[in-house]
Scaffold this motif. Structure first.
Motif, PDB file in Angstrom:
ATOM      1  N   ARG A 133     -47.099 -33.874 -52.576  1.00  0.00           N
ATOM      2  CA  ARG A 133     -46.349 -34.756 -53.474  1.00  0.00           C
ATOM      3  C   ARG A 133     -45.461 -35.717 -52.690  1.00  0.00           C
ATOM      4  NH1 ARG A 133     -42.285 -32.647 -58.187  1.00  0.00           N
ATOM      5  NH2 ARG A 133     -41.344 -31.611 -56.382  1.00  0.00           N
ATOM      6  N   CYS A 134     -44.809 -35.214 -51.652  1.00  0.00           N
ATOM      7  CA  CYS A 134     -43.927 -36.065 -50.846  1.00  0.00           C
ATOM      8  C   CYS A 134     -44.725 -37.109 -50.072  1.00  0.00           C
ATOM      9  CB  CYS A 134     -43.109 -35.209 -49.883  1.00  0.00           C
ATOM     10  SG  CYS A 134     -41.848 -34.193 -50.682  1.00  0.00           S
ATOM     11  N   LEU A 135     -45.849 -36.709 -49.494  1.00  0.00           N
ATOM     12  CA  LEU A 135     -46.670 -37.660 -48.738  1.00  0.00           C
ATOM     13  C   LEU A 135     -47.253 -38.728 -49.655  1.00  0.00           C
ATOM     14  CD1 LEU A 135     -48.524 -35.260 -46.262  1.00  0.00           C
ATOM     15  CD2 LEU A 135     -46.556 -36.730 -45.798  1.00  0.00           C
ATOM     16  N   GLU A 136     -47.658 -38.332 -50.847  1.00  0.00           N
ATOM     17  CA  GLU A 136     -48.207 -39.293 -51.804  1.00  0.00           C
ATOM     18  C   GLU A 136     -47.134 -40.274 -52.275  1.00  0.00           C
ATOM     19  OE1 GLU A 136     -49.884 -36.954 -54.900  1.00  0.00           O
ATOM     20  OE2 GLU A 136     -51.598 -36.274 -53.692  1.00  0.00           O
ATOM     21  N   GLU A 137     -45.893 -39.847 -52.313  1.00  0.00           N
ATOM     22  CA  GLU A 137     -44.792 -40.711 -52.742  1.00  0.00           C
ATOM     23  C   GLU A 137     -44.363 -41.674 -51.640  1.00  0.00           C
ATOM     24  OE1 GLU A 137     -42.576 -42.386 -55.527  1.00  0.00           O
ATOM     25  OE2 GLU A 137     -43.818 -40.623 -55.940  1.00  0.00           O
ATOM     26  N   GLY A 138     -44.863 -41.451 -50.417  1.00  0.00           N
ATOM     27  CA  GLY A 138     -44.565 -42.392 -49.347  1.00  0.00           C
ATOM     28  C   GLY A 138     -43.828 -41.819 -48.151  1.00  0.00           C
ATOM     29  N   ALA A 139     -43.622 -40.481 -48.127  1.00  0.00           N
ATOM     30  CA  ALA A 139     -42.969 -39.871 -46.969  1.00  0.00           C
ATOM     31  C   ALA A 139     -43.836 -40.062 -45.726  1.00  0.00           C
ATOM     32  CB  ALA A 139     -42.730 -38.382 -47.214  1.00  0.00           C
ATOM     33  N   GLU A 140     -43.186 -40.312 -44.607  1.00  0.00           N
ATOM     34  CA  GLU A 140     -43.902 -40.525 -43.349  1.00  0.00           C
ATOM     35  C   GLU A 140     -44.437 -39.213 -42.794  1.00  0.00           C
ATOM     36  OE1 GLU A 140     -45.470 -43.409 -41.171  1.00  0.00           O
ATOM     37  OE2 GLU A 140     -43.832 -43.864 -42.527  1.00  0.00           O
ATOM     38  N   GLU A 141     -43.675 -38.158 -42.981  1.00  0.00           N
ATOM     39  CA  GLU A 141     -44.077 -36.840 -42.487  1.00  0.00           C
ATOM     40  C   GLU A 141     -43.276 -35.767 -43.195  1.00  0.00           C
ATOM     41  OE1 GLU A 141     -44.862 -34.428 -38.276  1.00  0.00           O
ATOM     42  OE2 GLU A 141     -43.949 -36.408 -38.259  1.00  0.00           O
ATOM     43  N   PHE A 142     -43.839 -34.552 -43.201  1.00  0.00           N
ATOM     44  CA  PHE A 142     -43.167 -33.381 -43.773  1.00  0.00           C
ATOM     45  C   PHE A 142     -43.048 -32.345 -42.660  1.00  0.00           C
ATOM     46  CE2 PHE A 142     -42.098 -31.234 -47.832  1.00  0.00           C
ATOM     47  CZ  PHE A 142     -41.934 -29.939 -47.376  1.00  0.00           C
ATOM     48  N   ILE A 143     -41.812 -31.963 -42.316  1.00  0.00           N
ATOM     49  CA  ILE A 143     -41.575 -31.037 -41.216  1.00  0.00           C
ATOM     50  C   ILE A 143     -40.994 -29.738 -41.758  1.00  0.00           C
ATOM     51  CG2 ILE A 143     -40.256 -30.611 -39.108  1.00  0.00           C
ATOM     52  CD1 ILE A 143     -40.289 -33.585 -38.571  1.00  0.00           C
ATOM     53  N   VAL A 144     -41.578 -28.622 -41.348  1.00  0.00           N
ATOM     54  CA  VAL A 144     -41.049 -27.316 -41.724  1.00  0.00           C
ATOM     55  C   VAL A 144     -39.976 -26.905 -40.719  1.00  0.00           C
ATOM     56  CG1 VAL A 144     -41.606 -24.874 -42.077  1.00  0.00           C
ATOM     57  CG2 VAL A 144     -43.200 -26.638 -42.844  1.00  0.00           C
ATOM     58  N   LYS A 145     -38.816 -26.524 -41.225  1.00  0.00           N
ATOM     59  CA  LYS A 145     -37.696 -26.128 -40.381  1.00  0.00           C
ATOM     60  C   LYS A 145     -38.000 -24.818 -39.663  1.00  0.00           C
ATOM     61  CE  LYS A 145     -34.019 -28.267 -43.142  1.00  0.00           C
ATOM     62  NZ  LYS A 145     -32.809 -27.985 -43.952  1.00  0.00           N
ATOM     63  N   PRO A 146     -37.382 -24.578 -38.515  1.00  0.00           N
ATOM     64  CA  PRO A 146     -36.349 -25.405 -37.892  1.00  0.00           C
ATOM     65  C   PRO A 146     -36.932 -26.620 -37.181  1.00  0.00           C
ATOM     66  CG  PRO A 146     -36.809 -23.504 -36.510  1.00  0.00           C
ATOM     67  CD  PRO A 146     -37.594 -23.309 -37.768  1.00  0.00           C
ATOM     68  N   VAL A 147     -36.246 -27.761 -37.332  1.00  0.00           N
ATOM     69  CA  VAL A 147     -36.653 -28.988 -36.649  1.00  0.00           C
ATOM     70  C   VAL A 147     -36.468 -28.788 -35.149  1.00  0.00           C
ATOM     71  CG1 VAL A 147     -36.217 -31.459 -36.404  1.00  0.00           C
ATOM     72  CG2 VAL A 147     -35.981 -30.353 -38.637  1.00  0.00           C
ATOM     73  N   LYS A 148     -37.453 -29.248 -34.389  1.00  0.00           N
ATOM     74  CA  LYS A 148     -37.429 -29.036 -32.944  1.00  0.00           C
ATOM     75  C   LYS A 148     -37.223 -30.347 -32.200  1.00  0.00           C
ATOM     76  CE  LYS A 148     -41.480 -27.188 -33.148  1.00  0.00           C
ATOM     77  NZ  LYS A 148     -41.527 -27.368 -34.594  1.00  0.00           N
ATOM     78  N   LEU A 149     -36.823 -30.220 -30.964  1.00  0.00           N
ATOM     79  CA  LEU A 149     -36.592 -31.392 -30.126  1.00  0.00           C
ATOM     80  C   LEU A 149     -37.864 -32.210 -29.984  1.00  0.00           C
ATOM     81  CD1 LEU A 149     -34.571 -32.938 -28.348  1.00  0.00           C
ATOM     82  CD2 LEU A 149     -35.268 -31.484 -26.435  1.00  0.00           C
TER      83      LEU A 149
END
Length: 226
Positions: A133-149
């Motif tokens: 849903r987020c990607l279809e709405e225009g999100a560039e990427e979906f990241i699952v936490k924890p966010v890494k360097l």
């Protein structure tokens, strides 16, 4: 807890990583401005630290409402936003009280001033329907936490290439997943070690030790699991 996380990151940052930050700061490259949105104080501090390590300017806010106020999209005269505000990337948590990251994404993409700004959604939950849903709405990427360097540096490099292409007059339309394919490049050993250190700080020891990103294998970009 938040200050402890920041102190931990400062202490475990390898000297090689500090040298990279210094090289970027002295290279004359334009500093990227990232708006980070997360209701968790600890997560905000970790993301803010990772972005600063990657030589990015960071504005961190605690809610979607505050993000809209900063961007001047809430319709209020008292908004913090101003004409000519330069934002290169927006990173927002998905699950937040009041306004979700998905709702914030829709508001941004409906805006004439900011609809072309890349938006990255972050979440501690790996739900395929939510990702789609987020990607279809225009999100560039979906990241699952924890966010890494390695995630932050990959995003930074992508944005910097886009800025360079726009300055050259090129039409920069490729999505991040097209640029890297389904498997992003592995980060250098120091970055991977730091990622696992951060995971061990934010997650229980039982979950961090079995976390797939701390094992020597490539992960899919969307972290899709059966």
């Amino acid at each position: 807890m938040g200050s402890a996380a920041g102190e931990f990151l400062r202490l475990v940052l390898p000297e090689k990583e500090k040298a990279v930050v210094s090289d970027h700061s002295s290279s004359g490259l334009e500093e990227l401005h990232v708006l980070a949105v997360d209701d968790s104080h600890v997560d905000r501090k970790v993301i803010e630290r990772l972005l600063k390590i990657s030589s990015c300017k960071v504005t961190a806010v605690e809610s979607g409402t505050r993000a809209l106020q900063f961007l001047g999209l809430d319709g209020e005269e008292s908004s913090v936003g101003f004409d000519g505000l330069k934002i290169n990337l927006i990173m927002t948590d998905y699950s937040m009280p009041g306004m979700t990251g998905y709702e914030l994404l829709k508001k941004i993409k409906e805006s004439k001033a900011f609809k072309k700004i890349p938006v990255v959604i972050m979440s501690s939950e790996n739900i395929l329907t939510r990702i789609d849903r987020c990607l279809e709405e225009g999100a560039e990427e979906f990241i699952v936490k924890p966010v890494k360097l390695s995630d932050v540096r990959r995003l930074r490099d992508f944005i910097m290439r886009g800025e360079e292409n726009r300055k050259k007059g090129n039409n920069h339309k490729r999505k991040l997943q097209d640029d890297y394919g389904m498997s992003p490049p592995l980060s250098p050993a120091p970055s991977l070690a730091l990622d696992c250190e951060i995971s061990s700080l934010l997650l229980p020891s039982s979950s961090s030790s079995s976390s797939p990103e701390c094992r020597p294998s490539k992960r899919p970009r969307l972290w899709v699991e059966d």
